[in-house]
Design a protein around this motif. Structure first.
Motif, PDB file in Angstrom:
ATOM      1  N   ASP A   1       7.013  -5.406  -6.418  1.00 16.53           N
ATOM      2  CA  ASP A   1       7.232  -5.390  -7.871  1.00 16.53           C
ATOM      3  C   ASP A   1       6.274  -4.398  -8.507  1.00 16.53           C
ATOM      4  OD1 ASP A   1       7.768  -5.843 -10.491  1.00 16.53           O
ATOM      5  OD2 ASP A   1       7.319  -7.995 -10.463  1.00 16.53           O
ATOM      6  N   LEU A   2       6.690  -3.129  -8.540  1.00 16.26           N
ATOM      7  CA  LEU A   2       5.821  -2.068  -9.038  1.00 16.26           C
ATOM      8  C   LEU A   2       5.515  -2.246 -10.520  1.00 16.26           C
ATOM      9  CD1 LEU A   2       4.326   0.523  -8.376  1.00 16.26           C
ATOM     10  CD2 LEU A   2       6.413   1.813  -8.844  1.00 16.26           C
ATOM     11  N   GLN A   3       6.512  -2.577 -11.310  1.00 11.36           N
ATOM     12  CA  GLN A   3       6.292  -2.738 -12.739  1.00 11.36           C
ATOM     13  C   GLN A   3       5.405  -3.947 -13.017  1.00 11.36           C
ATOM     14  OE1 GLN A   3       7.227  -0.518 -15.111  1.00 11.36           O
ATOM     15  NE2 GLN A   3       5.937  -1.793 -16.441  1.00 11.36           N
TER      16      GLN A   3
ATOM     17  N   VAL B   1       9.376   2.733  -4.783  1.00  9.81           N
ATOM     18  CA  VAL B   1       9.664   1.424  -4.216  1.00  9.81           C
ATOM     19  C   VAL B   1      10.385   1.540  -2.879  1.00  9.81           C
ATOM     20  CG1 VAL B   1      10.846  -0.776  -4.620  1.00  9.81           C
ATOM     21  CG2 VAL B   1       9.758   0.418  -6.520  1.00  9.81           C
ATOM     22  N   SER B   2      11.142   2.590  -2.692  1.00  5.18           N
ATOM     23  CA  SER B   2      11.917   2.749  -1.454  1.00  5.18           C
ATOM     24  C   SER B   2      11.102   3.326  -0.305  1.00  5.18           C
ATOM     25  CB  SER B   2      13.127   3.655  -1.714  1.00  5.18           C
ATOM     26  OG  SER B   2      12.697   4.956  -2.106  1.00  5.18           O
ATOM     27  N   SER B   3       9.806   3.588  -0.504  1.00  2.00           N
ATOM     28  CA  SER B   3       9.000   4.231   0.538  1.00  2.00           C
ATOM     29  C   SER B   3       8.583   3.258   1.639  1.00  2.00           C
ATOM     30  CB  SER B   3       7.747   4.862  -0.072  1.00  2.00           C
ATOM     31  OG  SER B   3       6.948   3.871  -0.712  1.00  2.00           O
TER      32      SER B   3
ATOM     33  N   PRO C   1       0.810  -1.234   0.000  1.00  2.28           N
ATOM     34  CA  PRO C   1       0.000   0.000   0.000  1.00  2.28           C
ATOM     35  C   PRO C   1       0.838   1.277   0.000  1.00  2.28           C
ATOM     36  CG  PRO C   1      -0.885  -1.584   1.574  1.00  2.28           C
ATOM     37  CD  PRO C   1       0.419  -2.146   1.094  1.00  2.28           C
ATOM     38  N   LEU C   2       1.960   1.284   0.720  1.00  2.49           N
ATOM     39  CA  LEU C   2       2.805   2.485   0.747  1.00  2.49           C
ATOM     40  C   LEU C   2       3.402   2.768  -0.617  1.00  2.49           C
ATOM     41  CD1 LEU C   2       4.664   2.088   4.169  1.00  2.49           C
ATOM     42  CD2 LEU C   2       2.947   3.804   3.558  1.00  2.49           C
TER      43      LEU C   2
END
Length: 680
Positions: free
Chosen positions: A119-121, A105-107, A97-98
């Protein structure tokens, strides 16, 4: 033996198309209505569709009308379901969720130890296309909390959206469970000074291992039960209660806070992804609806009341702040379908009083988030109560103290009429109707713990033909009840047959003038409402349950004193409003969309029972009428009249897009089985 709904539908078509009777006449609409068959005009009748055998489970997949039959052997174990949930969380479909909110990705501070995918992509590649419409949080003060995971992310704007602060003040939820309180409940370290002081004063505070006092109370209970027998029409006195359940035995006589609570699965589940309300929200809520709640952060000096001073310091039940229920339109607490979005829809359509779904006391004391979600309140609910269900004075009193401390409510309703086996077997709900001294103990402990009004919802009795409430109605006010709602059916009767309003009238006339009595059962039109109020002026008001599920605009009809021949387009707009507020409540991500869809389908399993006013030869529709197969005045009206889950899914796809692959649905409460409906 009663005919099944399918048989009655076939009978209706036969009666409408068969040759003239022996006297040379066709069956009249009045004759059809007398047989509990809806008198639909001939031009709208059609042959009934083929029906499945009773062995089918009715699960519908997303291929249309094809039905998937699932046997009991195919059901998955809890361990397997838990494993699948963990696998789902790690898949690319479940992005952290963050990361979804920030796009970075580093959040996430948990990095590789996070239970969600990073895995955002991969998430972007598999994410389905956006749904039509705009994000439900477009008027919020902050950007959409679901970010990239929102199914309307294409409509998001950069930065804080305009005009949000005013909208947020008028549109928010309260009664979220504080995390610190939840941890205390999990560890069984929560203290209940007010409840325990009152229980001690009443002689009801005993350790779980000490059963002597409880067993003595049970003996007194049986004595009073025999003294409260009601003689039926045959001169036979009522039997002594029901066989003791496993909770009434020595091994489990009382559910005490002093004994560690065993984890139990919630009886009623509702997922709620809304954020917890902060202190500012609660303050705004009190200002908005005028609720006096000075006990949000009670001081220690007012928390602990010495038992010897308790009787003199506590308000008499008649001195408490009372709620004037007279002539108000009261939406009943409804399991599963009476969720917060549904109540919001009913408020817009004219409901005056709303009440949350029944919550089990044991589950609340365990800090179960799904159970506490049933207590959430929207800012539009200006007269709101919560309903709880418990079997013993200590659990009920402690839950009431906890609700008074953590929630903003106007009254607390105790359910002593639920007929469901899993509730009755625990000694709660309708089982209490056979234990008048237990009712007295619960009501005295509950009303003596808090100053909020404590109301009661009961049935006529446990066994059919052996009514009980008339013998208790004069005492309920003395025990602490601020109002009593009587459902005009027994527990044994469940929801079959018509409600016994004559008995409700009898109880209302017998009740003290200071104790409001509300009637419940089979109100589906403003004429039903008017008749009950005219037949018994002593009746405070009528609670509306299944009538609101079938046509929530019943509140508008009563206030405007008319039969609303609502069009299919107007009905679709009501469903759109439900979907919009449902996405606000459950979330606009994939999980929130599908949760909204599930509750929409549960509701559609009731709305299909509505017969448009323009199609009837006799108006208004009665709750016990079985509708024949009919066509509407347009395709949408015909679709809305279908009792097929596949057609309900089609309606949901009009509002929430295509269902996921492998989607199935089976209504919890089968509305086409009229004598087995679970709400009312």
């Amino acid at each position: 033996m009663d005919e099944s709904p399918a048989e009655l539908v076939v009978d209706a078509v036969k009666l409408s198309t068969q040759p003239p009777l022996s006297n040379g006449s066709q069956p009249t609409p009045e004759e059809l209505a007398a047989k509990a068959i809806a008198p639909v005009k001939k031009e709208f009748l059609r042959p009934p569709p083929p029906r499945l055998s009773s062995t089918s489970t009715g699960l519908q997949n997303n291929t249309g009308s094809q039905t998937k039959v699932v046997s009991a052997k195919e059901k998955k174990s809890k361990r397997q379901l838990k494993r699948e949930r963990h696998q789902e969380q790690k898949s690319t479909r479940s992005i952290c969720p963050l990361i979804a909110k920030t796009g970075d990705v580093s959040s996430c501070p948990y990095n590789d130890s996070c239970r969600f995918s990073h895995d955002l992509q991969g998430f972007k590649d598999q994410k389905p296309a956006d749904l039509e419409g705009e994000c439900p949080f477009v008027n919020a003060e902050e950007p959409c909390p679901y970010g990239l995971a929102c199914r309307f992310s294409g409509t998001h704007k950069d930065g804080v959206l305009a005009g949000g602060s005013d909208a947020r003040k008028k549109n928010f939820e309260v009664n979220g469970l504080n995390k610190d309180i939840q941890r205390l409940l999990w560890k069984n370290k929560m203290s209940f000074p007010k409840a325990d002081a009152k229980l001690k004063a009443l002689g009801l505070l005993v350790k779980a291992k000490s059963k002597i006092k409880v067993l003595e109370n049970e003996k007194v209970d049986e004595t009073v039960t025999s003294a409260c027998h009601v003689t039926d029409g045959n001169g036979c006195s009522e039997a002594n209660g029901v066989p003791d359940t496993k909770l009434d035995g020595v091994a489990g006589t009382i559910e005490s806070h002093e004994q560690p609570l065993k984890k139990q699965k919630s009886v009623i589940d509702e997922n709620c992804s809304s954020a917890e309300a902060n202190t500012g929200d609660v303050t705004s809520m009190e200002k908005l609806i005028g609720v006096s709640n000075t006990q949000t952060e009670p001081e220690a000096s007012t928390d602990i009341i010495p038992p010897e001073a308790d009787r003199s310091m506590k308000l008499n039940p008649r001195e408490k702040k009372l709620i004037d229920f007279r002539d108000k339109l009261y939406l009943a607490p409804l399991t599963t379908v009476g969720n917060l979005p549904f109540r919001r829809v009913c408020k817009v359509l004219g409901a005056d009083v709303t009440c949350g779904e029944m919550a089990m006391c044991t589950n609340l004391l365990q800090g179960q988030a799904s159970e506490w979600a049933l207590l959430r309140r929207h800012s539009s609910e200006d007269l709101f109560g919560v309903q709880i269900c418990g079997a013993y004075p200590d659990t009920v009193a402690r839950v009431i103290e906890l609700i008074d401390q953590e929630c903003t409510v106007d009254f607390i309703d105790i359910n002593m009429g639920c007929p469901i086996d899993i509730v009755v077997d625990k000694g709660a709900g309708s089982a209490l109707l056979n234990k008048p001294m237990r009712i007295k103990s619960i009501m005295e402990a509950a009303s003596g713990t808090v100053d909020k009004p404590i109301t009661l919802k009961v049935r006529t009795g446990f066994f059919e033909g052996k009514n009980r409430i008339d013998s208790l109605i004069t005492e309920l006010g003395n025990w602490g009840a601020s109002a009593v709602t009587i459902h005009g059916r027994s527990r044994q009767q469940r929801y079959s047959k018509l409600a016994n309003w004559d008995y409700i009238y009898q109880c209302a006339r017998k009740a003290p003038a200071v104790l409001p009595v509300l009637g419940n059962g089979d109100v589906l039109s403003y004429l039903d409402w008017n008749r009950h109020k005219a037949d018994c002026p002593e009746l405070a008001t009528c609670m509306i349950a299944r009538g609101a599920l079938i046509k929530p605009w019943i509140f508008t009809e009563i206030k405007e004193q008319r039969h609303w021949d609502i069009s299919s387009g107007e009905r679709l707009n009501i469903l759109k409003d439900f979907v919009r507020v449902g996405l606000e409540h459950w979330g606009s991500d994939m999980k929130g969309v599908e949760t909204t869809r599930r509750f929409l389908l549960e509701w559609l399993s009731y709305t299909c029972r509505y017969i448009p006013v323009g199609l009837l030869d006799v108006v208004p529709q009665q709750l016990n009428w079985r509708p024949p197969s009919f066509s509407g005045r347009d395709d949408l009206e015909t679709l809305m009249a279908s009792d097929s889950a596949a057609d309900w899914i089609r309606i949901s796809e009009m509002l929430l897009g295509k269902v996921p692959d492998g989607f199935t649905f089976a209504a919890k409460h089968k509305s086409n089985a009229y004598d087995r409906a679970e709400n009312g």
